[in-house]
Design a protein around this motif. Structure first.
Motif, PDB file in Angstrom:
ATOM      1  N   LYS A  16       0.904  -1.114  -0.104  1.00 23.15           N
ATOM      2  CA  LYS A  16      -0.049  -0.059   0.088  1.00 23.15           C
ATOM      3  C   LYS A  16       0.923   1.108   0.095  1.00 23.15           C
ATOM      4  O   LYS A  16       0.578   2.150  -0.690  1.00 23.15           O
ATOM      5  N   GLN A  19       2.055   2.212  -3.415  1.00 25.38           N
ATOM      6  CA  GLN A  19       0.891   3.010  -3.952  1.00 25.38           C
ATOM      7  C   GLN A  19       0.591   4.322  -3.266  1.00 25.38           C
ATOM      8  O   GLN A  19      -0.603   5.022  -3.688  1.00 25.38           O
ATOM      9  N   ASP A  21       0.105   5.167  -0.296  1.00 23.67           N
ATOM     10  CA  ASP A  21      -1.257   5.412   0.800  1.00 23.67           C
ATOM     11  C   ASP A  21      -0.510   5.845   1.958  1.00 23.67           C
ATOM     12  O   ASP A  21       0.198   5.157   2.738  1.00 23.67           O
ATOM     13  N   GLU A  66       7.785   0.989  -3.642  1.00 18.20           N
ATOM     14  CA  GLU A  66       7.428  -0.057  -4.694  1.00 18.20           C
ATOM     15  C   GLU A  66       8.626  -0.867  -5.310  1.00 18.20           C
ATOM     16  O   GLU A  66       8.420  -1.651  -6.263  1.00 18.20           O
TER      17      GLU A  66
END
Lengths: 189, 202
Positions: A16, A19, A21, A66
């Motif tokens: 997450k 991404q 978050d 990532e």
């Protein structure tokens, strides 16, 4: 909002974070901030520097999540980041003195009997003092092995050294601690 | 099998922290059964492990550290937004550039007379050969930044004479006079670009 994230595994949280978050990042920080700070602080022996490094570690976690491919444990990944940043800071502070492979020579034999050694090891303040006196490299492996309960292959990945180096380093650290405990315990008698 | 005594001593800390597995663990346990000194060494390591485990983390940054991180990430985020302007911003920029070009062109037309695809030119050498000024219609991809359009115009020596039109294309004219072959090659080059959806001769 973060309640939904509490039950997620570290791997799921990192996914997450990859991404972008922020809620997942907050939860991840709250879960691991203390142990990371403890590790960095033990390595640097300076709470202010440790605070800075902790900040840098979490920024890097945010930026590089990532790229985490899940080939190692999440803890191995972030401790690796913390270890490298701490090493860089130590090198900047004392470029001529610091060596990652530094192992302090043991010049004296410990004078306590094995049983006296075990009893002396029960003294928390003595152990803390002796761990502080280890080299930064030894302190890191002691911390990872005895505080974080990590296996030697995991530690090898974190410090980016062969497994044999980890075993040798902790062996030397253990001997250095014995010597230190023996010396200071003897001084108190 | 790990039967070297020194190897076993080096493995003992990892037996003490409970992470040793497989044959190495069996070998350490075998030696523990046989060797009193080795057992005493384990006791020392277990005591050391217990003491280090009981260390408490004092004054970690906690919420203050999180607030500092969030501020840094907000700042990073704002910087990214500034670097990557929104699409509507690009459209306004293109429109502004087009307006300036249109203004310059209208002044040129007033000064030098109307410019159309049928305008004829006489070469500076005084040759009587007549060449016609070609106009292209180019549809740029919506996501193409203004900077990229400017670069393209500069590379291919093109000038915007109108656009973007209601239909979304630009009317472009080569700054130099091109032969039919050169013009065809230019259209093929433009059409091959990701930034260009379509390029046609008017």
């Amino acid at each position: 909002m973060t309640r939904a994230y509490i039950d997620l595994s570290d791997e799921e949280l990192v996914e997450k974070i990859a991404q972008k978050d922020r809620a997942a990042f907050d939860v991840f920080y709250k879960l691991h901030e203390k142990r990371l700070y403890h590790f960095i602080q033990k390595k640097l022996n300076d709470p202010f520097e440790a605070y800075d490094i902790l900040h840098e570690v979490f920024i890097e976690i945010w930026r590089k999540a990532e790229r985490f491919e899940g080939r190692s444990k999440v803890s191995t990944w972030y401790f690796g980041i913390a270890f490298n940043k701490s090493i860089d800071r130590l090198r900047k502070k004392t470029p001529d003195q610091f060596s990652e492979d530094d192992t302090k020579e043991i010049v004296d034999e410990e004078s306590l009997s094995p049983m006296e050694m075990v009893n002396a090891t029960e003294e928390a303040s003595l152990i803390a003092k002796c761990v502080e006196m280890l080299s930064a490299a030894q302190r890191a492996v002691v911390q990872l092995a005895f505080y974080e309960d990590m296996s030697y292959p995991e530690i090898a990945k974190i410090i980016d050294r062969p497994e044999g180096t980890v075993k040798t380093r902790i062996f030397h650290a253990k001997q250095a601690l014995k010597l230190c405990i023996s010396k200071f315990s003897g001084d108190r008698k | 099998m790990t039967d070297n005594p020194k190897n076993l001593e080096q493995l003992l800390p990892f037996y003490a922290n409970g992470t040793l597995e497989g044959q190495e663990k069996i070998d350490v346990e075998k030696r523990l059964e046989e060797d009193d000194d080795f057992r005493m060494e384990l006791k020392y390591l277990e005591a050391l492990h217990n003491q280090i485990q009981q260390e408490t983390v004092s004054n970690s940054p906690g919420e203050l550290g999180l607030a500092r991180l969030n501020a840094a990430l907000d700042q990073e985020n704002s910087a990214e937004i500034l670097q990557k302007p929104a699409n509507d911003n690009i459209i306004w920029r293109i429109a502004a550039i087009a307006a300036v070009v249109a203004l310059v062109l209208s002044i040129s037309v007033q000064v030098y007379g109307p410019l159309t695809k049928t305008d004829d030119y006489v070469t500076a050498s005084g040759s009587s050969a007549q060449v016609s000024q070609s106009v292209l219609q180019v549809f740029f991809n919506d996501a193409t930044p203004a900077g990229q359009i400017r670069e393209l115009l500069s590379e291919e020596k093109l000038t915007i004479i109108e656009g973007p039109t209601e239909l979304g294309f630009y009317r472009l004219a080569p700054r130099n006079v091109l032969s039919d072959e050169e013009l065809s090659a230019l259209i093929i080059r433009l059409a091959a670009l990701d930034a260009v959806e379509e390029a046609l001769k008017e």
